[in-house]
Design a protein around this motif. Structure first.
Motif, PDB file in Angstrom:
ATOM      1  N   ILE A   1      36.348  -8.640  11.108  1.00 28.87           N
ATOM      2  CA  ILE A   1      35.572  -8.490  12.247  1.00 28.87           C
ATOM      3  C   ILE A   1      34.375  -7.426  11.752  1.00 28.87           C
ATOM      4  N   ASN A   2      33.239  -7.480  12.529  1.00 29.49           N
ATOM      5  CA  ASN A   2      32.151  -6.569  12.444  1.00 29.49           C
ATOM      6  C   ASN A   2      32.511  -5.186  12.914  1.00 29.49           C
ATOM      7  N   MET A   3      31.643  -4.197  12.514  1.00 25.50           N
ATOM      8  CA  MET A   3      31.892  -2.882  12.790  1.00 25.50           C
ATOM      9  C   MET A   3      31.662  -2.616  14.294  1.00 25.50           C
ATOM     10  N   GLY A   4      30.962  -3.217  15.105  1.00 26.31           N
ATOM     11  CA  GLY A   4      31.197  -3.351  16.507  1.00 26.31           C
ATOM     12  C   GLY A   4      32.258  -3.529  16.970  1.00 26.31           C
ATOM     13  N   GLN A   5      32.904  -4.595  16.761  1.00 30.88           N
ATOM     14  CA  GLN A   5      34.314  -5.011  17.275  1.00 30.88           C
ATOM     15  C   GLN A   5      35.277  -4.162  16.835  1.00 30.88           C
ATOM     16  N   LEU A   6      35.263  -3.550  15.659  1.00 31.06           N
ATOM     17  CA  LEU A   6      36.131  -2.512  15.369  1.00 31.06           C
ATOM     18  C   LEU A   6      36.479  -1.204  15.704  1.00 31.06           C
ATOM     19  N   TYR A   7      35.111  -0.564  15.831  1.00 29.18           N
ATOM     20  CA  TYR A   7      35.046   0.574  16.378  1.00 29.18           C
ATOM     21  C   TYR A   7      34.616   0.666  17.907  1.00 29.18           C
TER      22      TYR A   7
ATOM     23  N   GLU B   1      33.728   4.689   5.360  1.00 24.68           N
ATOM     24  CA  GLU B   1      32.923   5.858   5.947  1.00 24.68           C
ATOM     25  C   GLU B   1      32.923   6.021   7.245  1.00 24.68           C
ATOM     26  N   ASN B   2      32.872   4.829   8.187  1.00 27.89           N
ATOM     27  CA  ASN B   2      32.914   5.260   9.673  1.00 27.89           C
ATOM     28  C   ASN B   2      34.326   5.915   9.980  1.00 27.89           C
ATOM     29  N   MET B   3      35.190   5.284   9.356  1.00 25.71           N
ATOM     30  CA  MET B   3      36.564   6.126   9.500  1.00 25.71           C
ATOM     31  C   MET B   3      36.573   7.576   9.288  1.00 25.71           C
ATOM     32  N   ASN B   4      35.907   7.876   8.130  1.00 24.19           N
ATOM     33  CA  ASN B   4      35.643   9.507   7.976  1.00 24.19           C
ATOM     34  C   ASN B   4      35.076  10.097   8.779  1.00 24.19           C
TER      35      ASN B   4
ATOM     36  N   ASP C   1      44.907  -3.279   7.082  1.00 23.58           N
ATOM     37  CA  ASP C   1      45.595  -4.038   5.947  1.00 23.58           C
ATOM     38  C   ASP C   1      44.321  -4.873   5.389  1.00 23.58           C
ATOM     39  N   GLY C   2      43.695  -4.579   4.426  1.00 23.02           N
ATOM     40  CA  GLY C   2      42.529  -5.246   3.875  1.00 23.02           C
ATOM     41  C   GLY C   2      41.827  -4.554   2.800  1.00 23.02           C
ATOM     42  N   PRO C   3      40.734  -5.210   2.394  1.00 23.33           N
ATOM     43  CA  PRO C   3      39.900  -4.609   1.244  1.00 23.33           C
ATOM     44  C   PRO C   3      39.189  -3.353   1.610  1.00 23.33           C
ATOM     45  N   VAL C   4      39.003  -2.026   0.625  1.00 21.28           N
ATOM     46  CA  VAL C   4      38.151  -1.223   1.401  1.00 21.28           C
ATOM     47  C   VAL C   4      36.746  -1.340   0.702  1.00 21.28           C
ATOM     48  N   ASP C   5      35.895  -0.933   1.814  1.00 18.99           N
ATOM     49  CA  ASP C   5      34.613  -0.942   1.211  1.00 18.99           C
ATOM     50  C   ASP C   5      33.919   0.246   1.794  1.00 18.99           C
ATOM     51  N   ALA C   6      32.615   0.568   1.543  1.00 19.42           N
ATOM     52  CA  ALA C   6      31.901   1.826   1.803  1.00 19.42           C
ATOM     53  C   ALA C   6      31.659   1.761   3.491  1.00 19.42           C
ATOM     54  N   ILE C   7      31.462   0.668   3.880  1.00 20.09           N
ATOM     55  CA  ILE C   7      30.829   0.679   5.527  1.00 20.09           C
ATOM     56  C   ILE C   7      32.112   1.242   6.336  1.00 20.09           C
ATOM     57  N   TRP C   8      33.067   0.476   6.308  1.00 20.26           N
ATOM     58  CA  TRP C   8      34.028   0.877   7.456  1.00 20.26           C
ATOM     59  C   TRP C   8      34.939   2.166   7.159  1.00 20.26           C
TER      60      TRP C   8
END
Length: 254
Positions: free
Chosen positions: A198-204, A249-252, A240-247
């Motif tokens: 999903i995209n960042m808006g749907q996730l956060y 860093e938002n988690m941080n 459970d999925g690949p780690v990338d800088a976008i999601w």
């Protein structure tokens, strides 16, 4: 540039946890990380900074509260080992153990009784149709020890490297221990999602550009449901999925 005095910070925090030999223990902790940074291989997930120091200090405080009569060097050695050993690569583990043996000469860690947990792990591994490999159980035990000392953690590795299976088998095993009233464990409520689906808006969550109304994302709803649950069960929110800088860093930021 100002550099924090790790030894002094560690000493003060250890004194607050009730350590009488706080100065010596703090110095050994700082020396451990200094030697690790010099002698161990360079990996992206190795961290010897303030965050790593605080994690060890928290673990040491938890151990002090749980084992008030144990020797303090044993507690500190256990905290350093529990927090750091799971993240080291195979070739770095002997070097790490060598550093600890030099800094804590003659200190031997007592064996932890994991018989009930190992029995549950073997049962649930068989139910899941997985191979009962020693390396698999070792990583699950390390994951369990990390969950005890950390609020959040990351399991990294190649695809088909048993990462998701470690989590699911451990969750099922803790539930089995709860059913049998062993080890004082609780059941696990397991919320799993793929952050890349999903995209960042749907996730956060995101603000509607037209109405300016805020809409919660899947993580916000899941986390709120887990927080509202007043049962003593463990609540795990698993990405459970690949780690990338976008999601990540938002988690941080979260």
């Amino acid at each position: 540039m100002m550099v924090p005095d790790y030894a002094m910070i560690g000493e003060i925090i250890l004194y607050s946890f009730g350590y009488l030999e706080a100065r010596d223990m703090a110095r050994k902790l700082v020396q451990t990380y200094r030697l690790c940074s010099e002698q161990l291989s360079s990996q992206d997930h190795y961290d010897y900074g303030m965050r790593a120091v605080i994690s060890v200090l928290r673990a040491a405080g938890n151990l002090k509260r749980k084992f008030t009569d144990e020797r303090e060097d044993v507690l500190m050695l256990r905290a350093i080992t529990d927090v750091n050993l799971p993240k080291f690569l195979d070739q770095d583990v002997p070097l790490f153990r060598g550093i600890l043996s030099d800094l804590f000469p003659g200190v031997a860690l007592p064996e932890i009784d994991y018989d009930n947990l190992m029995s549950a792990l073997k049962n649930n591994t068989k139910k899941a149709g997985l191979q009962p490999l020693d390396s698999f159980f070792e990583k699950i035990i390390q994951l369990y020890e990390m969950i005890i000392v950390r609020h959040g953690l990351m399991i990294v590795g190649y695809s088909f490297g048993m990462k998701s299976s470690c989590i699911s088998v451990l969750a099922a095993s803790l539930g089995e221990l709860k059913t049998k009233n062993q080890n004082g464990e609780q059941k696990v409520k397991y919320y799993c999602l793929n952050p890349k689906a999903i995209n960042m808006g749907q996730l956060y969550g995101a603000e509607d550009p037209t109405s300016k109304e805020w809409a919660d994302g899947i993580l916000a709803v899941t986390f709120r449901n887990a927080a509202r649950d007043t049962t003593p069960d463990r609540k795990w929110v698993v990405f459970d999925g690949p780690v990338d800088a976008i999601w990540i860093e938002n988690m941080n930021t979260v």
